[in-house]
Design an enzyme around this catalytic site. Structure first.
Site, PDB file in Angstrom:
ATOM      1  N   GLU A  12      34.971  47.783  38.723  1.00  0.00           N
ATOM      2  CA  GLU A  12      35.281  48.286  37.385  1.00  0.00           C
ATOM      3  C   GLU A  12      36.552  49.131  37.379  1.00  0.00           C
ATOM      4  O   GLU A  12      37.316  49.112  36.407  1.00  0.00           O
ATOM      5  CB  GLU A  12      34.082  49.066  36.844  1.00  0.00           C
ATOM      6  CG  GLU A  12      32.948  48.142  36.415  1.00  0.00           C
ATOM      7  CD  GLU A  12      31.637  48.861  36.169  1.00  0.00           C
ATOM      8  OE1 GLU A  12      31.046  48.680  35.101  1.00  0.00           O
ATOM      9  OE2 GLU A  12      31.192  49.615  37.061  1.00  0.00           O
ATOM     10  N   GLU A  21      25.305  44.782  39.839  1.00  0.00           N
ATOM     11  CA  GLU A  21      24.358  45.685  39.178  1.00  0.00           C
ATOM     12  C   GLU A  21      23.069  44.980  38.780  1.00  0.00           C
ATOM     13  O   GLU A  21      21.990  45.596  38.782  1.00  0.00           O
ATOM     14  CB  GLU A  21      25.015  46.320  37.946  1.00  0.00           C
ATOM     15  CG  GLU A  21      26.126  47.309  38.251  1.00  0.00           C
ATOM     16  CD  GLU A  21      27.502  46.648  38.362  1.00  0.00           C
ATOM     17  OE1 GLU A  21      28.501  47.385  38.390  1.00  0.00           O
ATOM     18  OE2 GLU A  21      27.571  45.398  38.433  1.00  0.00           O
TER      19      GLU A  21
END
Length: 276
Positions: free
Chosen positions: A119, A139
């Protein structure tokens, strides 16, 4: 900086290098590391001598393997509100800061870039990956979505369907795939990674820091706006730079067929000033 500092800082020749420094934890993004990184960015923003930031990871294995899961797990156990406040908002604050930073940030991705590490790579304006770099959006393996902006920035970079395949499977992908998806600008041999980042920084620093800041602001603010709104943002950035000595110098140098000598001040008069 002491070796235990979670983010190492070095500066030379107008380039600041920030190194995520938890190699024994694959440079996991602890709360302390994120806060330290944000503090460094505040200092760099106010220092006109620093023109470009290079962000990399310590050690040979990882850029960052993502969030510090044991620390995050403790926040989740405390309460959902605590987890949102301590983990989600902190991580989103970091990626938003990197995305909107007024000086170019180049991620030099030297190894694993999983979760939050991926990210960060999505958020920064420029990135170069080592041929050894591996990316992932894992995730979902923890039973959760990304929380540092991954559900928003990756589809904008890679396209909805390609991003969703990565988000919904959690499968890792190599540097070559990251290049294809628009996640990184270049892939370099591992031993050439930092030299390649420095070479890119030097090519940027040939130009006015005011023009650099204006381009970053126009692209960051306009990319998710309509074309009409984006053109207004572009016009505003030009209007801001129009009265500066740097624009006059750039025009005079071009007409005089000489190299420009920029002063980097928003003031009409000569002298060093804020570049952001």
């Amino acid at each position: 900086m002491p070796d235990h500092d979670p983010v190492l800082f070095a500066s030379a020749g107008g380039i600041a290098t920030l190194t995520l420094n938890r190699p024994d934890k694959l440079n996991a993004l602890s709360y302390e590391l994120i806060d330290r990184l944000l503090a460094h960015l505040d200092v760099i923003e106010d220092d006109p001598a620093i023109r470009v930031v290079i962000l990399t990871g310590a050690g040979e294995r990882a850029f960052s393997a993502g969030g510090d899961i044991p620390q995050f797990s403790g926040s989740v156990a405390s309460s959902p509100e605590t987890a949102v406040r301590d983990f989600v908002r902190r991580g989103q604050r970091l990626t938003a800061r990197l995305e909107a930073f007024c000086k170019p940030v180049i991620a030099a991705v030297n190894g694993l870039a999983y979760g939050g590490g991926c990210e960060i790579t999505e958020a920064v304006p420029l990135a170069i990956a080592s041929e050894r770099a591996i990316f992932a959006k894992p995730e979902i393996n923890l039973g959760m979505p990304p929380t540092f902006g991954g559900t928003q920035r990756l589809p904008r970079l890679a396209g909805r369907k390609r991003a969703l395949e990565l988000l919904l499977t959690g499968d890792p992908f190599p540097a070559a795939r990251a290049l294809e998806l628009g996640l990184v600008n270049h892939v370099a041999a591992h031993h050439d990674l930092l030299p390649a980042a420095h070479e890119l920084a030097q090519r940027i620093m040939r130009h006015s820091p005011l023009a650099t800041a204006s381009i970053l602001a126009a692209v960051t603010r306009g990319i998710n706006a309509s074309i009409g709104e984006g053109l207004l943002i572009e016009s505003e950035q030009f209007a801001r730079i129009a009265p500066t000595a740097d624009l006059r110098e750039g025009l005079d140098a071009w007409m005089g067929r000489r190299a420009p000598r920029y002063i980097g001040s928003w003031s009409r008069t000569a002298g060093r000033g804020e570049t952001c």
